[in-house]
Scaffold this motif. Structure first.
Motif, mmCIF file in Angstrom:
data_model
loop_
_atom_site.group_PDB
_atom_site.id
_atom_site.type_symbol
_atom_site.label_atom_id
_atom_site.label_comp_id
_atom_site.label_asym_id
_atom_site.label_seq_id
_atom_site.Cartn_x
_atom_site.Cartn_y
_atom_site.Cartn_z
ATOM 1 N N TYR A 8 26.697 40.056 30.198
ATOM 2 C CA TYR A 8 26.143 38.705 30.261
ATOM 3 C C TYR A 8 25.103 38.524 31.368
ATOM 4 O O TYR A 8 24.867 37.416 31.826
ATOM 5 N N LEU A 9 24.471 39.599 31.794
ATOM 6 C CA LEU A 9 23.444 39.504 32.832
ATOM 7 C C LEU A 9 22.118 40.072 32.346
ATOM 8 O O LEU A 9 22.086 41.044 31.601
ATOM 9 N N PHE A 10 21.033 39.434 32.782
ATOM 10 C CA PHE A 10 19.727 40.076 32.644
ATOM 11 C C PHE A 10 18.878 39.645 33.842
ATOM 12 O O PHE A 10 19.188 38.664 34.527
ATOM 13 N N LYS A 11 17.835 40.414 34.100
ATOM 14 C CA LYS A 11 17.038 40.206 35.302
ATOM 15 C C LYS A 11 15.617 39.819 34.916
ATOM 16 O O LYS A 11 15.017 40.413 34.023
ATOM 17 N N GLY A 14 13.091 39.618 39.340
ATOM 18 C CA GLY A 14 13.979 39.905 40.465
ATOM 19 C C GLY A 14 15.191 39.000 40.551
ATOM 20 O O GLY A 14 16.083 39.237 41.368
ATOM 21 N N ILE A 15 15.250 37.954 39.728
ATOM 22 C CA ILE A 15 16.361 36.996 39.745
ATOM 23 C C ILE A 15 17.308 37.306 38.598
ATOM 24 O O ILE A 15 16.888 37.584 37.482
ATOM 25 N N TYR A 16 18.618 37.235 38.850
ATOM 26 C CA TYR A 16 19.615 37.493 37.817
ATOM 27 C C TYR A 16 19.924 36.206 37.031
ATOM 28 O O TYR A 16 20.015 35.119 37.612
ATOM 29 N N TYR A 17 20.070 36.376 35.739
ATOM 30 C CA TYR A 17 20.389 35.269 34.826
ATOM 31 C C TYR A 17 21.680 35.567 34.070
ATOM 32 O O TYR A 17 21.962 36.719 33.745
ATOM 33 N N PHE A 18 22.420 34.502 33.815
ATOM 34 C CA PHE A 18 23.615 34.605 32.968
ATOM 35 C C PHE A 18 23.208 34.245 31.537
ATOM 36 O O PHE A 18 22.500 33.270 31.306
ATOM 37 N N THR A 41 20.201 34.303 42.361
ATOM 38 C CA THR A 41 20.483 35.372 43.320
ATOM 39 C C THR A 41 19.763 36.647 42.899
ATOM 40 O O THR A 41 19.567 36.890 41.708
ATOM 41 N N ARG A 42 19.383 37.450 43.895
ATOM 42 C CA ARG A 42 18.771 38.753 43.640
ATOM 43 C C ARG A 42 19.776 39.871 43.875
ATOM 44 O O ARG A 42 19.473 41.036 43.656
ATOM 45 N N ASN A 43 20.963 39.507 44.329
ATOM 46 C CA ASN A 43 21.996 40.486 44.640
ATOM 47 C C ASN A 43 22.821 40.779 43.393
ATOM 48 O O ASN A 43 23.453 39.883 42.823
ATOM 49 N N LYS A 44 22.863 42.050 43.007
ATOM 50 C CA LYS A 44 23.537 42.432 41.775
ATOM 51 C C LYS A 44 25.034 42.181 41.841
ATOM 52 O O LYS A 44 25.645 41.705 40.867
ATOM 53 N N ARG A 45 25.654 42.493 42.977
ATOM 54 C CA ARG A 45 27.107 42.308 43.109
ATOM 55 C C ARG A 45 27.477 40.833 42.994
ATOM 56 O O ARG A 45 28.420 40.454 42.294
ATOM 57 N N THR A 46 26.703 39.982 43.684
ATOM 58 C CA THR A 46 26.957 38.539 43.634
ATOM 59 C C THR A 46 26.798 38.019 42.210
ATOM 60 O O THR A 46 27.606 37.229 41.718
ATOM 61 N N ALA A 47 25.740 38.522 41.550
ATOM 62 C CA ALA A 47 25.475 38.102 40.166
ATOM 63 C C ALA A 47 26.591 38.561 39.231
ATOM 64 O O ALA A 47 27.028 37.818 38.344
ATOM 65 N N SER A 48 27.086 39.784 39.429
ATOM 66 C CA SER A 48 28.158 40.330 38.582
ATOM 67 C C SER A 48 29.438 39.529 38.718
ATOM 68 O O SER A 48 30.106 39.202 37.726
#
Length: 380
Positions: A8-11, A14-18, A41-48
């Motif tokens: 459920y993520l795409f970038k 540089g910004i992550y989207y749900f 957020t640009r942080n992958k872990r935070t976005a995940s």
């Protein structure tokens, strides 16, 4: 090292989207088929972590919707009202019987309409025994349809369909109950959008464009423009229905294997004049002997695909007409054009396949082709 795909993520930039697709059985609750927004957020872990939490919350929310529907559909069925007289026939069973008996010779649209309207009832009130529904339930159902944004004329059609299904089951099974969907008040909110006829100068402009473009879709528009035939009537026309080697060239509108007609009066013969004569001539010139139906692209399946043709023509037509005008507006315009030349109303009905205005008009064999031709020639 094994990696786990982040769902459920795409970038983007540089910004992550749900992003998550709405399940098919829940889509009726939404105005879109996909939920998508920025997680900022640009942080992958935070976005995940955020995506996983959102997905879990959505699963719980959607589960709640499904349970609520199950309560409406099944649980209420076993809750007997003090004054309810159970008859042993649920509304879904009434629909199945109605379609099986009365729908044998009816077109697919008949089945789709009845099924859709009974599904509305089941979703709002549950699939109950016919004896459990009360007039107050019918009122709640009306309010729910108004809340959904249906116009009053559509609500009246929904109730008419439901009443037919329930009445049929009551009579056929000898049930000692009153149809609770009878006599429901539907306010006249004057919210119907009237279809405007296309002005004659616009019709002439469109006809000229059709001649210059000279392709199959433009042939269909030109054929409709000076005959007033319905979309389905035009799409399902066969080669043998176009008669050009006659003193009065004409088309024959009659039922066939791929499409039925709307009413008994729809079966008729229409003289070809103006742009419709040009279109019919071009269609026959491009026709091959092995092609049974004139518009091959819309007759590749068991039934003519009038819906697809309508969408294509309305899309093309849009820049040339006002907002409320569609391909069917040519049919409204035909009636106005014939009125303008003071054509008798029963002649207009014969040309358009409209229901007769009086019982007396149903007697006799009707108008001859040359009489209809005289008026249509005057019209163009």
């Amino acid at each position: 090292m094994q990696t786990t795909e982040v769902l459920y993520l795409f970038k983007r930039c540089g910004i992550y989207y749900f992003s998550r697709r709405v399940p098919l059985d829940i889509q009726g609750e939404y105005s879109t088929k996909r939920i998508s927004f920025s997680l900022r957020t640009r942080n992958k872990r935070t976005a995940s972590l955020g995506a996983a939490h959102l997905a879990s919350e959505l699963d719980s929310y959607w589960s709640g919707i499904r349970i609520k529907r199950m309560v409406k559909k099944h649980i209420h069925r076993y809750t007997k009202k003090p004054d309810a007289i159970l008859v042993g026939v649920s509304i879904s069973e009434a629909l199945e019987y109605y379609l099986r008996i009365k729908g044998q010779t009816k077109p697919q649209l008949f089945h789709q309409t009845a099924t859709r309207n009974i599904t509305y009832i089941i979703n709002e009130l549950g699939d109950r025994d016919l004896g459990e529904y009360a007039s107050s339930d019918a009122g709640k159902f009306r309010d729910a349809l108004l809340k959904k944004g249906l116009i009053t004329s559509s609500i009246k059609r929904v109730f008419s369909s439901i009443k037919s299904v329930v009445n049929f089951s009551i009579k056929e099974n000898g049930l000692n109950i009153i149809n609770p969907f009878l006599g429901v008040y539907v306010p006249d909110l004057d919210d119907t959008i009237a279809r405007k006829p296309i002005p004659i100068h616009t019709i002439h402009k469109i006809q000229k464009i059709c001649v210059s473009t000279d392709d199959e879709l433009r042939h269909m528009i030109a054929l409709i423009s000076d005959t007033g035939v319905r979309m389905a009537e035009a799409v399902g026309i066969m080669a043998e229905d176009i008669v050009l080697d006659n003193v009065t060239p004409h088309i024959i509108i009659r039922p066939n294997a791929k499409r039925r007609l709307k009413t008994k009066q729809s079966e008729r013969t229409i003289p070809l004049v103006g742009s419709s004569l040009w279109a019919a001539t071009r269609l026959m010139e491009n026709h091959t002997d092995e092609q049974e139906y004139i518009f091959k692209r819309y007759n590749r399946t068991e039934k003519s695909n009038a819906g697809s043709a309508s969408a294509a023509l309305n899309k093309w037509l849009k820049p040339y007409v006002e907002d409320d005008m569609v391909i069917h507006s040519f049919r409204h315009a035909l009636r106005d054009r014939l009125r303008k030349i003071e054509c008798p109303s029963d002649v207009i009905d014969s040309i358009g396949g409209w229901s007769k205005g009086s019982i007396g008009e149903n007697y006799g064999t009707g108008y001859t082709l040359d009489v209809l031709y005289k008026w249509m020639l005057k019209m163009v």
